[in-house]
Write a protein that holds these residues in place. Structure first.
Motif, PDB file in Angstrom:
ATOM      1  N   UNK A   1       0.663  -1.191   0.178  1.00 18.69           N
ATOM      2  CA  UNK A   1       0.132   0.005   0.296  1.00 18.69           C
ATOM      3  C   UNK A   1       1.011   1.376  -0.012  1.00 18.69           C
ATOM      4  N   UNK A   2       2.130   1.136   0.430  1.00 21.77           N
ATOM      5  CA  UNK A   2       2.818   2.349   0.713  1.00 21.77           C
ATOM      6  C   UNK A   2       4.224   1.933   0.174  1.00 21.77           C
ATOM      7  N   UNK A   3       4.335   2.154  -1.337  1.00 24.57           N
ATOM      8  CA  UNK A   3       5.411   1.533  -2.137  1.00 24.57           C
ATOM      9  C   UNK A   3       6.863   2.217  -1.568  1.00 24.57           C
ATOM     10  N   UNK A   4       7.669   1.049  -1.091  1.00 23.84           N
ATOM     11  CA  UNK A   4       8.992   1.306  -0.188  1.00 23.84           C
ATOM     12  C   UNK A   4      10.111   2.165  -0.860  1.00 23.84           C
ATOM     13  N   UNK A   5      10.641   2.968  -0.567  1.00 22.94           N
ATOM     14  CA  UNK A   5      11.822   3.772  -1.065  1.00 22.94           C
ATOM     15  C   UNK A   5      13.017   2.955  -0.861  1.00 22.94           C
ATOM     16  N   UNK A   6      13.874   2.558  -1.733  1.00 22.43           N
ATOM     17  CA  UNK A   6      15.238   1.838  -1.546  1.00 22.43           C
ATOM     18  C   UNK A   6      16.058   2.514  -0.699  1.00 22.43           C
ATOM     19  N   UNK A   7      16.775   1.526   0.340  1.00 26.99           N
ATOM     20  CA  UNK A   7      17.623   2.267   1.079  1.00 26.99           C
ATOM     21  C   UNK A   7      18.870   2.673   0.483  1.00 26.99           C
ATOM     22  N   UNK A   8      19.350   3.904   0.927  1.00 26.86           N
ATOM     23  CA  UNK A   8      20.753   4.293   0.086  1.00 26.86           C
ATOM     24  C   UNK A   8      21.867   3.880   0.920  1.00 26.86           C
ATOM     25  N   UNK A   9      21.964   3.976   2.092  1.00 27.15           N
ATOM     26  CA  UNK A   9      23.142   3.529   3.022  1.00 27.15           C
ATOM     27  C   UNK A   9      24.447   4.040   2.423  1.00 27.15           C
ATOM     28  N   UNK A  10      24.473   5.516   2.443  1.00 32.27           N
ATOM     29  CA  UNK A  10      25.958   6.077   1.966  1.00 32.27           C
ATOM     30  C   UNK A  10      27.049   5.382   2.856  1.00 32.27           C
ATOM     31  N   UNK A  11      28.435   5.558   2.252  1.00 34.79           N
ATOM     32  CA  UNK A  11      29.258   5.220   3.238  1.00 34.79           C
ATOM     33  C   UNK A  11      29.637   5.926   4.370  1.00 34.79           C
ATOM     34  N   UNK A  12      30.149   5.459   5.368  1.00 34.63           N
ATOM     35  CA  UNK A  12      30.407   6.210   6.734  1.00 34.63           C
ATOM     36  C   UNK A  12      31.712   5.951   7.044  1.00 34.63           C
ATOM     37  N   UNK A  13      32.255   7.185   7.538  1.00 29.53           N
ATOM     38  CA  UNK A  13      33.616   7.109   7.864  1.00 29.53           C
ATOM     39  C   UNK A  13      34.182   5.959   8.772  1.00 29.53           C
ATOM     40  N   UNK A  14      35.284   5.386   8.369  1.00 24.76           N
ATOM     41  CA  UNK A  14      35.602   4.023   9.370  1.00 24.76           C
ATOM     42  C   UNK A  14      35.322   2.814   8.541  1.00 24.76           C
ATOM     43  N   UNK A  15      34.678   2.566   7.599  1.00 20.79           N
ATOM     44  CA  UNK A  15      34.153   1.545   6.933  1.00 20.79           C
ATOM     45  C   UNK A  15      34.811   1.409   5.545  1.00 20.79           C
ATOM     46  N   UNK A  16      35.571   0.312   5.040  1.00 23.67           N
ATOM     47  CA  UNK A  16      36.036   0.227   3.917  1.00 23.67           C
ATOM     48  C   UNK A  16      35.490  -1.078   3.088  1.00 23.67           C
ATOM     49  N   UNK A  17      35.648  -1.271   1.990  1.00 20.45           N
ATOM     50  CA  UNK A  17      35.224  -2.417   1.363  1.00 20.45           C
ATOM     51  C   UNK A  17      36.395  -3.506   1.969  1.00 20.45           C
ATOM     52  N   UNK A  18      35.846  -4.961   2.211  1.00 25.41           N
ATOM     53  CA  UNK A  18      36.956  -5.734   2.628  1.00 25.41           C
ATOM     54  C   UNK A  18      36.827  -6.953   1.648  1.00 25.41           C
ATOM     55  N   UNK A  19      37.714  -7.764   1.842  1.00 28.17           N
ATOM     56  CA  UNK A  19      37.880  -9.144   1.072  1.00 28.17           C
ATOM     57  C   UNK A  19      38.304 -10.192   2.065  1.00 28.17           C
ATOM     58  N   UNK A  20      37.611 -11.120   2.121  1.00 29.83           N
ATOM     59  CA  UNK A  20      37.898 -12.376   3.076  1.00 29.83           C
ATOM     60  C   UNK A  20      38.065 -13.571   2.710  1.00 29.83           C
ATOM     61  N   UNK A  21      38.707 -14.444   3.219  1.00 27.63           N
ATOM     62  CA  UNK A  21      38.838 -15.857   2.977  1.00 27.63           C
ATOM     63  C   UNK A  21      37.489 -16.406   3.185  1.00 27.63           C
ATOM     64  N   UNK A  22      36.957 -17.080   2.440  1.00 25.83           N
ATOM     65  CA  UNK A  22      35.374 -17.632   2.329  1.00 25.83           C
ATOM     66  C   UNK A  22      35.515 -18.653   3.658  1.00 25.83           C
TER      67      UNK A  22
END
Length: 772
Positions: free
Chosen positions: A709-730
């Motif tokens: 009934x109330x079409x959602x607006x997609x979350x933006x989640x902009x980057x924040x200080x102190x967070x980086x894109x990480x890569x980890x062994x599965x």
């Protein structure tokens, strides 16, 4: 002869003696009469002085008790505001704006696929009066793109729509009214009123003897009362001070009061009082008084925006609101309306062409299915409690109070519809279900909607705020937030044990938690455990970081009741309500910042002056960088985890959420958020019986219906200080380079993300050094 003569003398004396008392009687009667007249005049003068004092107190003091008005939030529009094009148009329709091709007057709008041109009404905002304004609002996929004022083509930083009047809190005699000064009442209404009810209003002195005689003759000829001779001033006197009793004494008192009123006050003052006092109909147990409220009651818009035909119908209703009820007797109402229009034409107040157009118009009534007074028992209970806490118990008894709240009428409507429809559908498999739901504004902390019963209008037990039920897995994000705050020890890919575990308390009692599917995977990543709401890895993690630490995280996020630090707390053995859950998830949704949820934004007194209010503090409950990782995990819950059905229902829309189920499926929970709103929902039974529902099949179904009934607006989640894109062994969760094999990308805390220079050994350093 002498005898006869004496007889004549005696006769004359006797005659004189007889006539003397006759003359004296008349003198006595005259004397008594003028004395009695003086007494009557004196008594009448004293009585008139008494009536004059009564009238003066009413007219020169507070004429009416004006019920406290409760308003919704005022929708703010600004660049990037999370308001969609369709939601904005729905809001305009709710406010009674008319859609036209080209807005030419206040209360009109036009719309294209990406823009809305609006001529906004003037209104009283808590920060001051807002003038009428013509603007162009543009939209893009994220919401509002820009707001341009058309008078000078200036881009506005913020623009408000007027709030919706939700209700008036009527006390005492049950009379309901909205005061409107005569300057704001259209001239056609006044013209129609005087031509229909009192043509000599400006000539007489409160009463019209000729009209009274004429009415008496007509009524005698008809054998019944078919015409009244009362002036508007007499009607006002009766409505203000007298009862509807039919008696000569009451009519005399009415006439005296009318004369006094006319002598004391100007015709304009009398007319204004009449227009705001006249009885205009009945809304259930509320008496509708005054033209201003009648306009909203019959047409759903301010009196200044009514068409000529609608204005005439208002005047027509004065004759008999029950007899001419336009919903029940539309033909009668139309005939009476057309009579008013004809009298206006014959009195040269409107042209023949205006008469023809108006007489051919439909009645133009509001949609009777949409209530004038919002039944919001759960929300109004919250509002009244806040007002008592801030201002005491007597505030709502004061006349003319205006209370501005955070309620979003469209969110409330969507929530009510979702609860009612979903519970009815679930009833086919499990009767007796109940529900509670709270929706908040993500960025303002305001309560946007509350539903406390499967029947949203039921004013009874409020399951949105009053219940205390185990919240199940809704507690888990706070367990993981506690761990992720220890960045050197945990990241989203840190492996957790998923093996049978038995815990023993000080009394020797044991507890062996199990996953919902009764299976064990041996080892899973922290992200997988939260995404799939796995119990055993969560318990292992919670015991490792400490029960007290988890309880502290939950309470700092806004949990306002004590949390018993037992291991079962890690799986949701914490009793709460939808409002309490909404509070802590509001913190998660708003980057870890805690502020108490609220329902009242401002209160104005009868002079439209703001009452003092303390601003609620805001604190950092969870480090924003850590909170970002939790938000990311909650989006994965919707994308691939226990709430995947929700994600599939809204492809391409980023949502965050968490399902929750208590022991034996007695309580079904869901909490989630999009870019605009946070929602917390409970489904269960009042007798605490089993429901057979998981969080995903009960409470989440309500949330999905809400978003339909109330079409959602997609979350933006902009980057924040102190967070980086990480890569980890599965398998090991060790930080690695992005080009290494078998790595998984996930956000990470910058301070603790130290990938090796090369791919190297995938085992942790302590295993490589000491073996194992």
């Amino acid at each position: 002869m002498v005898t006869a003569k004496n007889n004549r003398k005696n006769s004359a004396k006797s005659s004189k003696t007889t006539s003397k008392p006759t003359g004296g009687l008349w003198r006595q009667l005259w004397s008594f009469g003028w004395k009695l007249t003086l007494v009557i005049v004196a008594v009448l003068a004293i009585y008139c002085i008494y009536l004059d004092q009564i009238i003066a107190r009413k007219f020169e003091g507070q004429k009416w008790y004006l019920p406290a008005q409760i308003f919704s939030r005022s929708m703010p529009l600004y660049p990037s505001a999370p308001v969609s094009h369709s939601q904005f148009i729905d809001e305009l329709k709710l406010l009674g704006y008319r859609k036209v091709a080209n807005p030419r007057q206040i209360g009109e709008f036009s719309a294209s696929s990406t823009r809305v041109e609006l001529w906004r009404r003037p209104f009283l905002h808590p920060e001051g009066p807002q003038p009428a304004q013509q603007v162009m609002v543009s939209f893009d996929s994220n919401g509002v793109a820009s707001v341009e004022r058309l008078s000078d083509h200036r881009q506005l930083a913020v623009f408000h729509l007027e709030p919706v009047l939700l209700d008036r809190i009527v006390t005492g005699d049950g009379e309901d009214r909205l005061f409107v000064p005569t300057t704001e009442i259209p001239k056609s209404v006044v013209d129609g009123l005087l031509l229909t009810e009192d043509r000599s209003f400006y000539e007489h002195y409160g009463i019209n003897p000729l009209a009274i005689v004429r009415a008496a003759m007509v009524n005698l000829s008809a054998g019944r009362t078919v015409q009244g001779g009362s002036t508007l001033t007499q009607q006002l006197a009766k409505n203000f001070f007298l009862t509807s009793e039919r008696s000569l004494i009451r009519k005399i008192r009415e006439a005296l009061m009318a004369i006094i009123i006319d002598a004391r006050y100007s015709k304009e003052e009398i007319l204004e009082a009449y227009l705001n006092e006249v009885y205009m109909g009945q809304d259930h147990n509320r008496a509708i008084h005054g033209m201003g409220l009648a306009s909203q009651f019959y047409f759903g818009r301010p009196i200044g925006e009514l068409t000529l035909a609608q204005q005439a119908l208002l005047v027509a209703e004065i004759k008999g609101p029950s007899y001419y009820n336009p919903w029940r007797y539309p033909q009668r109402a139309q005939e009476r309306r057309d009579l008013v229009l004809r009298l206006m034409m014959e009195g040269n107040k409107i042209s023949v062409e205006q008469y023809k157009v108006a007489a051919a118009s439909p009645l133009g009534l509001r949609n009777a299915a949409r209530p004038v007074h919002q039944k919001l028992p759960a929300f109004f209970a919250r509002v009244k409690q806040e007002l008592r806490d801030r201002y005491g118990d007597t505030l709502l008894k004061q006349s003319g109070i205006k209370v501005y709240t955070t309620l979003d009428p469209l969110a409330q409507e969507a929530a009510e519809k979702a609860v009612s429809a979903t519970i009815s559908a679930l009833d086919s498999k499990n009767s007796g279900l109940q529900a509670g739901m709270v929706v908040t504004e993500r960025y303002t902390y305001g309560i946007a909607a509350m539903v406390g019963d499967r029947n949203p209008g039921y004013d009874g037990y409020d399951r949105a705020e009053e219940i205390r039920r185990p919240i199940g897995s809704l507690v888990k994000p706070f367990v993981y937030a506690t761990a992720l705050a220890q960045g050197n020890n945990y990241n989203l890919l840190t492996p957790l044990k998923d093996q049978p575990i038995t815990l023993k308390n000080e009394q020797g009692q044991t507890w062996s938690p199990k996953n919902d599917d009764r299976q064990f995977s041996g080892q899973v990543s922290l992200l997988t455990a939260l995404t799939n709401s796995m119990n055993v890895p969560t318990v292992n993690l919670g015991m490792a970081v400490g029960l007290d630490a988890v309880a502290t995280t939950l309470q700092q996020a806004g949990w306002n009741e004590s949390v018993a630090a037992y291991p079962s707390m890690l799986l949701g053995a914490v009793n709460g309500s939808p409002l309490m859950v909404a509070q802590v998830y509001q913190t998660l949704a708003n980057n870890g910042r805690y502020r108490q949820l609220y329902a009242v934004t401002a209160v104005l007194d009868k002079d439209n002056q703001p009452l003092p209010v303390s601003h609620l503090p805001q604190t950092e409950a969870i480090d924003p960088a850590v909170n970002y990782l939790v938000q990311y995990a909650l989006t994965q819950v919707v994308q691939t985890g226990t709430a995947a059905r929700l994600g599939a229902a809204f492809p391409g829309v980023k949502l965050a959420g968490k399902t929750g189920t208590s022991n034996d499926q007695r309580d079904s929970w869901f909490a989630g958020f999009d870019e605009r709103n946070v929602a917390a929902i409970w489904v269960g039974r009042d007798d605490n019986g089993k429901t057979g529902l998981y969080g995903s099949s009960g409470a989440m179904a309500i949330y999905r219906s809400f978003l339909n009934s109330r079409a959602p607006l997609s979350l933006r989640l902009p980057p924040v200080n102190g967070v980086v894109q990480g890569y980890f062994d599965r398998d090991t969760g060790v930080a690695k380079q992005p080009d290494c094999s078998d790595v998984v990308a996930a956000p990470a805390l910058a301070d603790s993300y130290h990938p090796a220079a090369n791919c190297g050994e995938s085992r942790p350093w302590w295993q490589r050094m000491f073996g194992g």
